[in-house]
Design a protein around this motif. Sequence first.
Motif, PDB file in Angstrom:
ATOM      1  N   SER A  11     -64.281  39.797 113.997  1.00 17.52           N
ATOM      2  CA  SER A  11     -64.533  38.838 114.758  1.00 17.52           C
ATOM      3  C   SER A  11     -63.444  37.543 114.330  1.00 17.52           C
ATOM      4  CB  SER A  11     -65.995  38.252 114.709  1.00 17.52           C
ATOM      5  OG  SER A  11     -66.522  39.478 115.334  1.00 17.52           O
ATOM      6  N   ASP A  12     -63.542  37.369 112.930  1.00 19.76           N
ATOM      7  CA  ASP A  12     -62.878  36.230 112.420  1.00 19.76           C
ATOM      8  C   ASP A  12     -61.365  36.543 112.736  1.00 19.76           C
ATOM      9  OD1 ASP A  12     -65.048  35.177 110.813  1.00 19.76           O
ATOM     10  OD2 ASP A  12     -64.649  36.372 109.172  1.00 19.76           O
ATOM     11  N   LEU A  13     -60.807  37.746 112.659  1.00 18.25           N
ATOM     12  CA  LEU A  13     -59.384  37.825 112.912  1.00 18.25           C
ATOM     13  C   LEU A  13     -59.082  37.517 114.419  1.00 18.25           C
ATOM     14  CD1 LEU A  13     -56.785  39.139 111.937  1.00 18.25           C
ATOM     15  CD2 LEU A  13     -57.454  41.422 112.636  1.00 18.25           C
ATOM     16  N   SER A  14     -60.004  37.662 115.367  1.00 21.66           N
ATOM     17  CA  SER A  14     -59.758  37.141 116.797  1.00 21.66           C
ATOM     18  C   SER A  14     -59.743  35.686 116.816  1.00 21.66           C
ATOM     19  CB  SER A  14     -61.035  37.731 117.612  1.00 21.66           C
ATOM     20  OG  SER A  14     -60.973  39.081 117.463  1.00 21.66           O
ATOM     21  N   ARG A  15     -60.452  34.819 116.044  1.00 22.34           N
ATOM     22  CA  ARG A  15     -60.682  33.434 116.014  1.00 22.34           C
ATOM     23  C   ARG A  15     -59.633  32.804 115.137  1.00 22.34           C
ATOM     24  NH1 ARG A  15     -66.058  34.767 114.846  1.00 22.34           N
ATOM     25  NH2 ARG A  15     -65.958  33.628 113.193  1.00 22.34           N
ATOM     26  N   LYS A  16     -59.519  33.410 114.004  1.00 20.91           N
ATOM     27  CA  LYS A  16     -58.776  32.639 113.092  1.00 20.91           C
ATOM     28  C   LYS A  16     -57.303  33.352 112.663  1.00 20.91           C
ATOM     29  CE  LYS A  16     -62.723  31.562 110.661  1.00 20.91           C
ATOM     30  NZ  LYS A  16     -63.421  31.688 109.206  1.00 20.91           N
ATOM     31  N   SER A  17     -56.705  34.232 113.524  1.00 24.92           N
ATOM     32  CA  SER A  17     -55.794  35.027 113.254  1.00 24.92           C
ATOM     33  C   SER A  17     -54.552  34.210 112.404  1.00 24.92           C
ATOM     34  CB  SER A  17     -55.003  35.819 114.527  1.00 24.92           C
ATOM     35  OG  SER A  17     -54.462  34.773 115.597  1.00 24.92           O
ATOM     36  N   GLY A  18     -54.147  33.134 112.809  1.00 16.05           N
ATOM     37  CA  GLY A  18     -52.947  32.435 112.261  1.00 16.05           C
ATOM     38  C   GLY A  18     -53.349  31.967 110.833  1.00 16.05           C
ATOM     39  N   ASP A  19     -54.597  31.644 110.555  1.00 17.65           N
ATOM     40  CA  ASP A  19     -54.878  31.353 109.208  1.00 17.65           C
ATOM     41  C   ASP A  19     -55.161  32.676 108.372  1.00 17.65           C
ATOM     42  OD1 ASP A  19     -55.152  28.538 109.815  1.00 17.65           O
ATOM     43  OD2 ASP A  19     -57.407  28.615 110.037  1.00 17.65           O
ATOM     44  N   ILE A  20     -55.594  33.502 108.990  1.00 17.53           N
ATOM     45  CA  ILE A  20     -55.762  34.992 108.079  1.00 17.53           C
ATOM     46  C   ILE A  20     -54.389  35.338 107.835  1.00 17.53           C
ATOM     47  CG2 ILE A  20     -56.453  37.230 108.227  1.00 17.53           C
ATOM     48  CD1 ILE A  20     -58.966  36.253 109.735  1.00 17.53           C
ATOM     49  N   ILE A  21     -53.322  35.442 108.706  1.00 17.96           N
ATOM     50  CA  ILE A  21     -52.336  35.650 108.380  1.00 17.96           C
ATOM     51  C   ILE A  21     -51.369  35.076 107.569  1.00 17.96           C
ATOM     52  CG2 ILE A  21     -49.642  35.943 109.711  1.00 17.96           C
ATOM     53  CD1 ILE A  21     -51.537  37.050 112.039  1.00 17.96           C
ATOM     54  N   ALA A  22     -51.562  33.642 107.318  1.00 20.33           N
ATOM     55  CA  ALA A  22     -50.997  32.717 106.536  1.00 20.33           C
ATOM     56  C   ALA A  22     -51.364  33.178 105.188  1.00 20.33           C
ATOM     57  CB  ALA A  22     -51.274  31.411 106.653  1.00 20.33           C
ATOM     58  N   GLU A  23     -52.682  33.508 105.018  1.00 20.60           N
ATOM     59  CA  GLU A  23     -53.384  33.892 103.636  1.00 20.60           C
ATOM     60  C   GLU A  23     -52.906  35.159 103.282  1.00 20.60           C
ATOM     61  OE1 GLU A  23     -57.592  34.635 101.656  1.00 20.60           O
ATOM     62  OE2 GLU A  23     -57.429  33.665 103.360  1.00 20.60           O
ATOM     63  N   ALA A  24     -52.589  36.081 104.360  1.00 22.29           N
ATOM     64  CA  ALA A  24     -52.063  37.419 104.142  1.00 22.29           C
ATOM     65  C   ALA A  24     -50.707  37.357 103.560  1.00 22.29           C
ATOM     66  CB  ALA A  24     -52.151  38.422 105.332  1.00 22.29           C
ATOM     67  N   LEU A  25     -49.947  36.391 103.887  1.00 21.71           N
ATOM     68  CA  LEU A  25     -48.389  36.290 103.321  1.00 21.71           C
ATOM     69  C   LEU A  25     -48.631  35.920 101.915  1.00 21.71           C
ATOM     70  CD1 LEU A  25     -47.001  34.377 106.298  1.00 21.71           C
ATOM     71  CD2 LEU A  25     -46.458  36.726 105.584  1.00 21.71           C
ATOM     72  N   ARG A  26     -49.747  35.269 101.496  1.00 22.20           N
ATOM     73  CA  ARG A  26     -49.977  35.106 100.152  1.00 22.20           C
ATOM     74  C   ARG A  26     -50.516  36.045  99.048  1.00 22.20           C
ATOM     75  NH1 ARG A  26     -51.822  30.623 102.521  1.00 22.20           N
ATOM     76  NH2 ARG A  26     -54.019  30.879 102.052  1.00 22.20           N
ATOM     77  N   HIS A  27     -51.449  36.743  99.763  1.00 21.68           N
ATOM     78  CA  HIS A  27     -51.980  37.942  99.060  1.00 21.68           C
ATOM     79  C   HIS A  27     -52.796  38.683  99.988  1.00 21.68           C
ATOM     80  CE1 HIS A  27     -55.854  35.688  99.483  1.00 21.68           C
ATOM     81  NE2 HIS A  27     -55.162  34.535  99.055  1.00 21.68           N
ATOM     82  N   PRO A  28     -53.309  39.858  99.656  1.00 20.05           N
ATOM     83  CA  PRO A  28     -53.709  41.089 100.402  1.00 20.05           C
ATOM     84  C   PRO A  28     -55.118  40.380 101.200  1.00 20.05           C
ATOM     85  CG  PRO A  28     -52.915  42.130  98.752  1.00 20.05           C
ATOM     86  CD  PRO A  28     -52.852  40.517  98.154  1.00 20.05           C
ATOM     87  N   VAL A  29     -55.364  40.554 102.170  1.00 18.77           N
ATOM     88  CA  VAL A  29     -56.687  40.210 102.708  1.00 18.77           C
ATOM     89  C   VAL A  29     -57.347  41.401 103.477  1.00 18.77           C
ATOM     90  CG1 VAL A  29     -57.596  38.930 104.816  1.00 18.77           C
ATOM     91  CG2 VAL A  29     -55.808  38.229 103.377  1.00 18.77           C
ATOM     92  N   THR A  30     -58.293  41.654 103.182  1.00 18.16           N
ATOM     93  CA  THR A  30     -59.514  42.620 103.817  1.00 18.16           C
ATOM     94  C   THR A  30     -60.136  42.217 104.973  1.00 18.16           C
ATOM     95  OG1 THR A  30     -59.939  43.410 101.566  1.00 18.16           O
ATOM     96  CG2 THR A  30     -61.296  44.356 103.104  1.00 18.16           C
ATOM     97  N   ILE A  31     -59.819  43.327 105.942  1.00 20.59           N
ATOM     98  CA  ILE A  31     -60.541  43.025 107.180  1.00 20.59           C
ATOM     99  C   ILE A  31     -61.892  43.906 107.234  1.00 20.59           C
ATOM    100  CG2 ILE A  31     -60.329  42.733 109.817  1.00 20.59           C
ATOM    101  CD1 ILE A  31     -58.650  40.846 108.222  1.00 20.59           C
ATOM    102  N   THR A  32     -62.983  43.427 107.621  1.00 21.10           N
ATOM    103  CA  THR A  32     -64.126  44.210 107.561  1.00 21.10           C
ATOM    104  C   THR A  32     -64.428  44.559 109.100  1.00 21.10           C
ATOM    105  OG1 THR A  32     -65.740  42.349 107.385  1.00 21.10           O
ATOM    106  CG2 THR A  32     -65.145  43.425 105.500  1.00 21.10           C
ATOM    107  N   GLN A  33     -65.219  45.423 109.445  1.00 18.54           N
ATOM    108  CA  GLN A  33     -65.866  45.844 110.685  1.00 18.54           C
ATOM    109  C   GLN A  33     -67.500  46.374 110.364  1.00 18.54           C
ATOM    110  OE1 GLN A  33     -64.100  49.042 113.047  1.00 18.54           O
ATOM    111  NE2 GLN A  33     -64.489  47.782 114.797  1.00 18.54           N
ATOM    112  N   ARG A  34     -68.417  45.687 110.674  1.00 18.35           N
ATOM    113  CA  ARG A  34     -69.853  46.051 110.578  1.00 18.35           C
ATOM    114  C   ARG A  34     -70.038  46.136 109.019  1.00 18.35           C
ATOM    115  NH1 ARG A  34     -68.442  49.703 114.730  1.00 18.35           N
ATOM    116  NH2 ARG A  34     -69.529  49.086 116.716  1.00 18.35           N
ATOM    117  N   ASN A  35     -69.463  45.034 108.209  1.00 16.95           N
ATOM    118  CA  ASN A  35     -69.443  44.788 106.929  1.00 16.95           C
ATOM    119  C   ASN A  35     -69.070  45.753 106.039  1.00 16.95           C
ATOM    120  OD1 ASN A  35     -71.133  42.294 107.254  1.00 16.95           O
ATOM    121  ND2 ASN A  35     -72.936  43.573 107.753  1.00 16.95           N
TER     122      ASN A  35
END
Length: 88
Positions: A11-35
């Motif tokens: 859900s965060d990925l849908s709402r904040k994709s730009g911020d998450i992608i920017a963070e992923a450019l600096r270091h790996p980011v985990t995406i969770t589904q149902r925790n």
Amino acid sequence: MLRPGGSYSTSDLSRKSGDIIAEALRHPVTITQRNKPRLVLLNIDDYERLMRRYDARSVGTLETLPGELLNEFEAAVDAYGETDETNR
């Protein structure tokens, strides 16, 4: 070595994709589904470094084993060879 990054829900990925992608450019980011962790986003340099480390021709061979671990392995094989079959 890759350092752990943030964790976001799908859900965060849908709402904040730009911020998450920017963070992923600096270091790996985990995406969770149902925790539960489901995906990792990482920059192309980190991905390519991981792919270079992976070499199917040498994975799991004695040649790639660190020296100390190889010594332990050889000692265990020698010890096993010295036991009689009734103890196996």
